[in-house]
Scaffold this active site. Structure first.
Site, PDB file in Angstrom:
ATOM      1  N   ASP A  81       6.480  -4.848 -13.999  1.00 28.98           N
ATOM      2  CA  ASP A  81       5.196  -4.320 -13.518  1.00 28.98           C
ATOM      3  C   ASP A  81       5.381  -3.823 -12.073  1.00 28.98           C
ATOM      4  O   ASP A  81       5.896  -4.559 -11.225  1.00 28.98           O
ATOM      5  CB  ASP A  81       4.177  -5.469 -13.560  1.00 28.98           C
ATOM      6  CG  ASP A  81       2.758  -5.023 -13.324  1.00 28.98           C
ATOM      7  OD1 ASP A  81       2.426  -3.877 -13.672  1.00 28.98           O
ATOM      8  OD2 ASP A  81       1.958  -5.845 -12.802  1.00 28.98           O
ATOM      9  N   GLU A 133       3.152   5.540 -12.275  1.00 27.41           N
ATOM     10  CA  GLU A 133       1.888   5.564 -11.517  1.00 27.41           C
ATOM     11  C   GLU A 133       2.080   6.482 -10.321  1.00 27.41           C
ATOM     12  O   GLU A 133       3.068   6.390  -9.605  1.00 27.41           O
ATOM     13  CB  GLU A 133       1.507   4.154 -11.061  1.00 27.41           C
ATOM     14  CG  GLU A 133       0.245   4.151 -10.199  1.00 27.41           C
ATOM     15  CD  GLU A 133      -0.295   2.744  -9.925  1.00 27.41           C
ATOM     16  OE1 GLU A 133      -0.125   1.853 -10.769  1.00 27.41           O
ATOM     17  OE2 GLU A 133      -0.879   2.550  -8.856  1.00 27.41           O
ATOM     18  N   HIS A 176      -7.186  -3.635  -8.078  1.00 30.40           N
ATOM     19  CA  HIS A 176      -6.510  -4.928  -8.278  1.00 30.40           C
ATOM     20  C   HIS A 176      -7.317  -6.048  -7.631  1.00 30.40           C
ATOM     21  O   HIS A 176      -8.060  -5.813  -6.675  1.00 30.40           O
ATOM     22  CB  HIS A 176      -5.116  -4.904  -7.636  1.00 30.40           C
ATOM     23  CG  HIS A 176      -4.115  -4.087  -8.388  1.00 30.40           C
ATOM     24  ND1 HIS A 176      -3.373  -3.102  -7.802  1.00 30.40           N
ATOM     25  CD2 HIS A 176      -3.715  -4.128  -9.681  1.00 30.40           C
ATOM     26  CE1 HIS A 176      -2.555  -2.570  -8.699  1.00 30.40           C
ATOM     27  NE2 HIS A 176      -2.745  -3.172  -9.849  1.00 30.40           N
ATOM     28  N   GLY A 177      -7.139  -7.238  -8.130  1.00 35.45           N
ATOM     29  CA  GLY A 177      -7.751  -8.415  -7.497  1.00 35.45           C
ATOM     30  C   GLY A 177      -9.188  -8.641  -7.957  1.00 35.45           C
ATOM     31  O   GLY A 177      -9.627  -8.090  -8.964  1.00 35.45           O
ATOM     32  N   GLY A 205      -5.681  -3.362 -12.930  1.00 38.01           N
ATOM     33  CA  GLY A 205      -6.814  -3.921 -12.191  1.00 38.01           C
ATOM     34  C   GLY A 205      -8.031  -4.190 -13.055  1.00 38.01           C
ATOM     35  O   GLY A 205      -9.161  -4.007 -12.607  1.00 38.01           O
ATOM     36  N   ASN A 226      -4.052  -4.049 -17.939  1.00 38.22           N
ATOM     37  CA  ASN A 226      -3.351  -5.077 -17.149  1.00 38.22           C
ATOM     38  C   ASN A 226      -4.313  -6.130 -16.599  1.00 38.22           C
ATOM     39  O   ASN A 226      -5.320  -5.786 -15.969  1.00 38.22           O
ATOM     40  CB  ASN A 226      -2.658  -4.419 -15.961  1.00 38.22           C
ATOM     41  CG  ASN A 226      -1.427  -3.642 -16.378  1.00 38.22           C
ATOM     42  OD1 ASN A 226      -1.367  -3.096 -17.473  1.00 38.22           O
ATOM     43  ND2 ASN A 226      -0.453  -3.578 -15.492  1.00 38.22           N
TER      44      ASN A 226
HETATM   45  P1  13P Z   1      -6.003  -7.571 -11.772  1.00 37.85           P
HETATM   46  O1  13P Z   1      -5.704  -7.953 -10.357  1.00 37.85           O
HETATM   47  O2  13P Z   1      -7.350  -6.914 -11.883  1.00 37.85           O
HETATM   48  O3  13P Z   1      -5.868  -8.668 -12.735  1.00 37.85           O
HETATM   49  O4  13P Z   1      -4.939  -6.439 -12.188  1.00 37.85           O
HETATM   50  C1  13P Z   1      -3.632  -6.778 -12.542  1.00 37.85           C
HETATM   51  C2  13P Z   1      -2.735  -5.592 -12.628  1.00 37.85           C
HETATM   52  O5  13P Z   1      -3.169  -4.463 -12.693  1.00 37.85           O
HETATM   53  C3  13P Z   1      -1.296  -5.849 -12.648  1.00 37.85           C
HETATM   54  O6  13P Z   1      -0.520  -4.705 -12.626  1.00 37.85           O
END
Ligand code: 13P
Length: 280
Positions: A81, A133, A176-177, A205, A226
């Site tokens: 990843d 990406e 993300h997060g 995310g 993800n």
């Molecule tokens: P989250 O932080 O929303 O869980 O996203 C994880 C992600 O995109 C890992 O590549």
């Protein structure tokens, strides 16, 4: 069984469901992801970040995950990843990863196509599909804080065409997060990207994204989703609860058994939401 990402994404792209990519970094996260996939008869992707490799040690994590994937009753992809350089990509492929992502979003604009193309050439030589990406997401992942740039549908088409990548990660308001309350996916943008780009699309995310938005994103062409933060939160909340309720507990395995149960439930719920349950 350990499979390549083509084997799980192509059918998903065709049939209109998505496969979950769940971040793993130790025995317990990997066990929870595989247990949920087996209970739901679903293909699944175990996603490994560079930070996870740094935490667990490359050889330890690779040996653990590949062995677990091979023994699993369901198709399991072991996927890098957000790889950021050719060295890591090469190492992962040489050691048996069945899929990689290369994240060009932190490179200067004029370097992104050239570098991604070079890495795609390498992975394809080894019959490994590559996710790319270009634009980066807002939010925080591991120690990396992003500001987020929306994917331009025209630029996306050029990027996919020129680099020859097999899956494309979009930036459409996803972050993300832990999600902010005003986070909302830009569906007209996604629709246009899906029209311009023939490869499966990836939504990073996706923790905390409301189920209705996830379903709409899948209906517009998202085939891989993800999830990391939702599993981390479940892990930590369970540790907290177990310790509060059993302050005298001496055996970590008792706590970690509860942690695994909780994370398995989270993964099962996501698998059902993504529609990959019962697909094998
Ligand atoms: P989250 O932080 O929303 O869980 O996203 C994880 C992600 O995109 C890992 O590549």
């Amino acid at each position: 069984m350990l499979v390549t990402i083509n084997e799980v994404l192509k059918p998903a792209h065709k049939a209109g469901y998505a496969v979950g990519a769940f971040n793993v970094y130790n025995l317990e996260t990997a066990q929870a992801v595989i247990a949920a996939a087996e209970l739901e008869n679903s293909p699944v992707i175990m996603a490994v970040s560079e930070k996870a490799i740094e935490y667990a040690g490359f050889d330890n994590l690779t040996a653990l995950l590949i062995e677990m994937a091979e023994r699993s009753k369901v198709p399991v992809v072991v996927h890098l990843d957000h790889g950021t350089n050719l060295h890591t990509v090469k190492k992962c492929i040489t050691c048996g990863f069945s899929s990689v992502m290369f994240d060009a979003s932190t490179l200067p604009e004029n370097e992104r196509i050239r570098t991604t193309k070079e890495i795609a050439k390498f992975t394809h030589k080894h019959d490994i599909m590559i996710e790319g990406e270009r634009d980066g997401l807002a939010g925080q992942e591991d120690d990396i804080e992003g500001e987020g740039r929306y994917t331009n549908p025209e630029t996306a088409a050029v990027f996919v065409e020129e680099t020859n990548i097999d899956a494309f990660a979009v930036s459409i308001g996803n972050a993300h997060g832990i999600p902010t309350p005003d986070e909302k996916l830009d569906f007209p943008r996604l629709e246009q990207i899906a029209k311009n780009v023939a490869v499966p699309l990836v939504l990073h995310g996706a923790s905390g994204t409301p189920p209705s938005q996830i379903k709409q994103a899948i209906s517009l062409g998202i085939s891989k989703i993800n999830i990391d933060t939702d599993l981390r939160l479940s892990f930590m909340a369970t540790v907290h609860d177990v310790l509060i309720n059993n302050p005298e507990l001496k055996d970590p395995r008792k706590m970690l058994t509860e942690v695994k149960k909780a994370m398995t439930e989270v993964v099962k719920t996501k698998i059902r939401l993504f529609g990959s349950n019962g697909r094998i």
